[in-house]
Each structure stands twice: as C-alpha cells, then as structure tokens.
Design a protein around this motif. Structure first.
Motif, short mmCIF file in Angstrom:
data_model
loop_
_atom_site.label_atom_id
_atom_site.label_comp_id
_atom_site.label_asym_id
_atom_site.label_seq_id
_atom_site.Cartn_x
_atom_site.Cartn_y
_atom_site.Cartn_z
N ALA A 74 81.86 49.74 -39.69
CA ALA A 74 83.01 49.07 -39.04
C ALA A 74 83.03 47.71 -40.19
CB ALA A 74 82.64 48.68 -37.65
N ASP A 75 84.02 47.80 -40.99
CA ASP A 75 84.34 46.40 -41.79
C ASP A 75 82.91 46.17 -42.65
OD1 ASP A 75 85.69 44.43 -43.10
OD2 ASP A 75 85.20 42.83 -41.81
N ALA A 76 82.25 47.45 -42.84
CA ALA A 76 80.90 47.12 -43.23
C ALA A 76 80.73 46.57 -44.63
CB ALA A 76 80.25 48.57 -43.25
N SER A 77 81.90 46.72 -45.54
CA SER A 77 81.70 46.54 -47.04
C SER A 77 82.04 44.82 -47.03
CB SER A 77 82.85 47.35 -47.79
OG SER A 77 84.08 47.24 -47.20
N HIS A 79 81.96 42.48 -44.17
CA HIS A 79 81.47 41.14 -43.08
C HIS A 79 80.23 41.06 -43.57
CE1 HIS A 79 80.82 39.45 -39.54
NE2 HIS A 79 82.31 39.67 -39.00
N VAL A 80 79.83 39.87 -43.90
CA VAL A 80 78.64 39.23 -44.53
C VAL A 80 77.79 38.82 -43.43
CG1 VAL A 80 77.69 37.28 -45.34
CG2 VAL A 80 79.70 37.87 -46.39
N GLY A 81 78.16 38.31 -42.00
CA GLY A 81 77.47 38.29 -41.05
C GLY A 81 76.69 39.48 -40.32
N ALA A 82 77.57 40.51 -40.35
CA ALA A 82 77.04 41.81 -39.63
C ALA A 82 75.96 42.43 -40.58
CB ALA A 82 78.14 42.96 -39.69
N ALA A 83 76.18 42.19 -42.00
CA ALA A 83 75.23 42.56 -42.65
C ALA A 83 73.74 41.99 -42.64
CB ALA A 83 75.42 42.85 -44.18
N LYS A 84 73.81 40.67 -42.75
CA LYS A 84 72.69 39.90 -42.32
C LYS A 84 71.97 40.17 -41.15
CE LYS A 84 73.86 35.57 -45.17
NZ LYS A 84 74.44 34.33 -45.17
N ALA A 85 72.79 40.15 -40.20
CA ALA A 85 72.25 40.65 -38.56
C ALA A 85 71.50 41.84 -38.77
CB ALA A 85 73.34 40.49 -37.68
N ILE A 86 72.25 42.88 -39.27
CA ILE A 86 71.50 44.37 -39.37
C ILE A 86 70.35 44.19 -40.14
CG2 ILE A 86 71.96 46.62 -40.09
CD1 ILE A 86 74.90 46.33 -39.31
N ASN A 149 79.93 41.05 -52.68
CA ASN A 149 78.80 40.00 -52.10
C ASN A 149 78.04 40.55 -51.13
OD1 ASN A 149 81.21 40.58 -50.61
ND2 ASN A 149 81.29 38.56 -49.28
N VAL A 150 78.54 41.65 -50.29
CA VAL A 150 77.77 42.33 -49.29
C VAL A 150 77.09 43.37 -49.71
CG1 VAL A 150 78.13 43.75 -47.08
CG2 VAL A 150 79.67 42.03 -47.48
N ASP A 151 77.37 43.84 -50.77
CA ASP A 151 76.48 44.88 -51.57
C ASP A 151 75.13 44.18 -52.00
OD1 ASP A 151 78.15 47.13 -51.69
OD2 ASP A 151 78.10 47.47 -53.93
N LYS A 152 75.46 43.05 -52.60
CA LYS A 152 74.31 42.38 -52.81
C LYS A 152 73.18 42.02 -51.71
CE LYS A 152 74.20 39.30 -55.96
NZ LYS A 152 74.58 37.72 -56.78
N LEU A 153 73.87 41.64 -50.62
CA LEU A 153 73.08 41.51 -49.64
C LEU A 153 72.16 42.73 -49.05
CD1 LEU A 153 75.39 39.47 -47.09
CD2 LEU A 153 73.17 38.73 -47.82
N VAL A 154 72.75 43.74 -49.07
CA VAL A 154 72.27 44.96 -48.62
C VAL A 154 71.12 45.27 -49.52
CG1 VAL A 154 72.72 47.28 -48.34
CG2 VAL A 154 74.33 45.75 -47.35
N LEU A 155 71.45 45.31 -51.04
CA LEU A 155 70.67 45.80 -52.00
C LEU A 155 69.33 44.82 -52.08
CD1 LEU A 155 73.29 46.81 -54.61
CD2 LEU A 155 71.70 48.27 -53.35
#
Length: 339
Positions: A74-77, A79-86, A149-155
C-alpha cells in the motif's frame, strides 16, 4: 502474516494467491475504511482486519512486531513513515533465532530519472539495468530518483539488522491483467492508456513514442510474492534471497510506448469501439488532463532484466503477454466508461 494493500490491485491479487495456496495461514490486513473491510472479510472470512492507515505508525509498528511476515504493497514505494514503522516493528519483535521477513514493494519508476532530469519524453534510451551482476547500480541510484528515499530506508534497515530482519525489495514495472483481489482489479498505466484511446478515438503518443518500459502480468507478480513467502516459511535464508542486495526487478518483457498506443487503437477498432486504428502524438499537458501523472510514464524509459528471481527462486512467468491481454483491457475500460 501482516498485509498492507489488500484492497489494492497488487496487494489484493497477492492476498488472493497466497490465501488460495495457504488458507491455514493467519492473515492480518491493514484497511482504512469499514466499507472496504467488509469487502475483504466477505471474501476472506479468516483474515483479521485492523482498521487504520499508513500514518498510524504506532499501529503499524505493533502489528509488524507480532507478524512473522509483512507484505507491504500500500503506497509502499513512497510512504516514508510506513517504511520506518514496519522496520522498527519487525526489528523489535524478532530475534536472530526467529527473524522477521519483509516483502517491500518498490517500482521501476525509479529508473526514469535520466529522462526526468533532462526533461526528455518519448525518446529511446539504450540503458538496461539488471538485478544480478548489475545489482550494485540499483542499490546506488541517485538520491533524487523517484522512490529512492524509501528504497534507501528499506535497504539500510536490511543491512543494519541483517540477522533479525530479512528483506526483499520487489520492484514491479508496468503491471497488467485482471486482478483477483476483493476490491481493485485494475492496473494503471496501460489501463489509462486504453481509457484515453477510447476517449480521444485514437492512441495517444508522447513525443516520438520511442520510450521503452518493462511489463509483467499481475498473476506472475503474485506468483513471485508467493515464492518469497514460501522461502520465508521454509526458513530459506540463502545469501541473496534476502538482505541489502535482494533487489528484484520483476519483469517479463518490455514494450515501446508508441507501439503500444498503436496496438491499443487497433484492439479498440477491432472491437468496434473506435472508428479506425490510429495513434497520434499528444502534448503532455493534454495527456495529463485525461490521465494525470500516469500519462507522463508513456514518454519515459524504464528498462531492466529480472534475473535474480529466476536464478534464486525459479520464478517462471507463464501468463499471457501484454499484447495478448490488450483486447480484454480495452473492453474493461469501455465498460468502466459506460458506468
């Protein structure tokens, strides 16, 4: 298994695929509205629904900590906040002995930065990325690239917490085919192209129409999510399947946007929905009035090769090609316009 995006196109089809294969799993779906929640529960009575949205970080963190696997669509690519929380939840709730698995969905819009930087639309680029020998390039794309920006958080989370957190970053291109989820069954780029073709009575071409993009059938994409889930359940933690280099370009071919506009017009004409099979240039501003942001992609290049999924997990796409699916796409868009 925690699932975001169950009401969407990608997430809904993935849930349908996984649920059919493993009805015995414990599923939790994050859903924004009661109305959509009822649709999901009607289709999948054993799915536990959690009402909330991606901005509810505490909820996301708590549910991720309790889940063995998080499938984020869901808007995964973006949404910064969701990536951080997960990431925080999975790390807090898991150990080296019992790691948490995160299937994060990105998108190949990240590969369009050269065209965007130069403001070029409709020209072919020869650059083709790959997620095997060329994976380092994907892991180090420019910071200003779309989704980066979200890719970097995940990686970064995958690298920092490698023992506890097993990450796979799935990067789909243009997706087509009728979804099997409980709510949304419609893709975006090609479906908007078909809609505009019917509205204008001609296929819309951006610039010279030479830009190229990869594509994949929604069912083939869901089969790949299922392969990753099976690997997680089996504790298959081989090097490269998960981790800071587990970047998957999930394509099964490519299309030239100008050719696709022509083919879409031909499909519409053959169905008797427009008078003749023609495709003509349209300026970007006009295209945006009809299809919004999606229309920009019709002039951009996004090219890659999905080698990692095939080599490590034996992914074998088998569903109809984009050209084979076009008549059904055009017909479904015609029906939507009549509603």
């Amino acid at each position: 298994m925690n699932h975001t995006g169950a009401t969407g196109y990608i997430g809904g089809d993935a849930l349908a695929t996984l649920h059919a294969a493993h009805p015995e799993f414990s599923y939790v779906a994050l859903i924004r509205s009661n109305e959509k929640a009822e649709q999901v529960k009607a289709r999948f009575p054993n799915v536990r629904v959690v009402l909330g949205d991606l901005d509810n970080s505490a909820l996301l963190q708590r549910e991720s900590a309790a889940a063995d696997i998080v499938l984020h669509t869901a808007d995964a690519s973006d949404h910064v906040g969701a990536a951080k929380a997960i990431a925080a939840g999975l790390v807090a709730g898991h150990t080296k002995e019992k790691p948490g698995y995160w299937l994060h969905t990105g998108g190949t819009g990240i590969l369009t930065f050269e065209d965007s930087d130069k403001g070029t639309f409709g020209n072919k680029r020869d650059k083709v990325y790959d997620d095997w020998e060329g994976v380092e390039e994907l892991l180090n794309l420019p910071d200003h690239a779309f989704h980066r920006n979200v890719d970097k958080l995940v990686l970064d989370a995958a690298a920092k917490h490698a023992d506890v957190l097993k990450v796979a970053l799935i990067c789909p291109p243009t997706i087509y085919g009728r979804g099997r989820g409980p709510c949304s069954q419609r893709g975006r780029q090609v479906y908007e192209l078909a809609k505009v073709t019917l509205q204008l009575q001609k296929g819309p071409i951006i610039g010279a129409g030479q830009a190229i993009w990869n594509n994949v059938h929604i069912h083939d994409l869901s089969d790949f999510y299922a392969l990753l889930v099976h690997a997680a359940v089996a504790g298959q933690n081989d090097d490269g399947i998960w981790g800071p280099k587990a970047y998957y370009l999930t394509e099964n071919g490519e299309h030239r946007w100008g050719d696709l506009a022509q083919s879409t017009a031909e499909a519409a004409a053959k169905l008797g929905l427009i008078p003749e099979a023609k495709a003509e240039p349209i300026d970007l501003e006009s295209a945006k009035q009809y299809a919004g942001f999606e229309s920009l992609s019709w002039g951009l290049n996004s090219r890659g090769r999905a080698l990692r999924a095939r080599k490590l997990l034996g992914w074998k796409p088998s569903y109809p090609s984009l050209l084979e699916e076009l008549p059904q796409i055009v017909q479904s868009e015609w029906q939507r316009l009549q509603e």
